[in-house]
Design a protein around this motif. Structure first.
Motif, PDB file in Angstrom:
ATOM      1  N   GLY A  94     -21.975 -89.159  -4.128  1.00 58.20           N
ATOM      2  CA  GLY A  94     -21.837 -90.169  -5.125  1.00 58.20           C
ATOM      3  C   GLY A  94     -23.204 -90.357  -6.171  1.00 58.20           C
ATOM      4  N   ALA A 128     -22.909 -89.333 -10.002  1.00 59.73           N
ATOM      5  CA  ALA A 128     -23.065 -90.723 -11.056  1.00 59.73           C
ATOM      6  C   ALA A 128     -24.434 -90.231 -11.688  1.00 59.73           C
ATOM      7  CB  ALA A 128     -23.602 -91.759 -10.368  1.00 59.73           C
ATOM      8  N   CYS A 142     -22.709 -90.268 -15.230  1.00 59.41           N
ATOM      9  CA  CYS A 142     -22.595 -91.528 -15.742  1.00 59.41           C
ATOM     10  C   CYS A 142     -24.117 -91.777 -16.433  1.00 59.41           C
ATOM     11  CB  CYS A 142     -22.487 -92.576 -14.488  1.00 59.41           C
ATOM     12  SG  CYS A 142     -21.057 -92.279 -13.352  1.00 59.41           S
ATOM     13  N   ASP A 196     -14.330 -87.774  -5.365  1.00 57.45           N
ATOM     14  CA  ASP A 196     -15.351 -87.814  -6.258  1.00 57.45           C
ATOM     15  C   ASP A 196     -15.498 -89.344  -6.665  1.00 57.45           C
ATOM     16  OD1 ASP A 196     -15.955 -85.120  -5.814  1.00 57.45           O
ATOM     17  OD2 ASP A 196     -15.318 -84.552  -7.918  1.00 57.45           O
ATOM     18  N   ILE A 208     -18.599 -92.005  -5.888  1.00 56.85           N
ATOM     19  CA  ILE A 208     -19.376 -92.727  -6.819  1.00 56.85           C
ATOM     20  C   ILE A 208     -19.246 -94.211  -6.699  1.00 56.85           C
ATOM     21  CG2 ILE A 208     -19.514 -93.305  -9.394  1.00 56.85           C
ATOM     22  CD1 ILE A 208     -18.527 -90.184 -10.009  1.00 56.85           C
TER      23      ILE A 208
END
Length: 140
Positions: A54, A58, A62, A128, A132
């Protein structure tokens, strides 16, 4: 025939390189996730775990909008570290939120910038997204 010995072939011959690779990845994660007062993300993610997966996802999907340390980027993406939004929602709600994204005109949008579905990465699977969310929980 007395020629040079050849290396053994099979599972034993890959054990040390594989162990070294796992150790190197673990050290890389530790090196990039420790920071004390530097503002860097601190987590205890262990290589090969869902949290480490994660964290990797990320970072790839992200951090462009939410910052390298997930502390937010002014005018772009809200903080994911120490986030009331994350604390106030269940894992399933967060997964659905990431899948749907958030429009610019959503009354809860604090930045005025849309978050695309799947954070702009449509290749993310439900597993996934769950990883995250597990990682984001470690930042709270």
């Amino acid at each position: 025939m007395n020629g040079p010995k050849q290396a053994a072939v099979g599972p034993r011959s890959t054990a040390r390189p594989l162990t070294a690779l796992v150790f190197a990845v673990a050290m890389a994660l530790v090196g990039t996730s420790c920071g004390g007062d530097s503002g860097e993300v601190t987590t205890t993610a262990v290589a090969g775990t869902p949290v480490a997966h994660g964290q990797q996802l990320a970072g790839e999907s992200c951090s462009a909008c939410h910052g390298q340390n997930f502390e937010g980027v002014t005018g772009l993406g809200s903080a994911l570290a120490d986030s009331g939004f994350i604390r106030d929602h269940t894992d399933d709600e967060l997964i659905e939120f990431i899948k749907e994204g958030r429009s610019m005109d959503d009354p809860d949008n604090e930045t005025g910038v849309a978050m695309p579905p799947y954070g702009g990465n449509p290749r993310l699977t439900d597993d996934d997204l769950a990883d995250i969310v597990l990682f984001l929980r470690t930042l709270q």
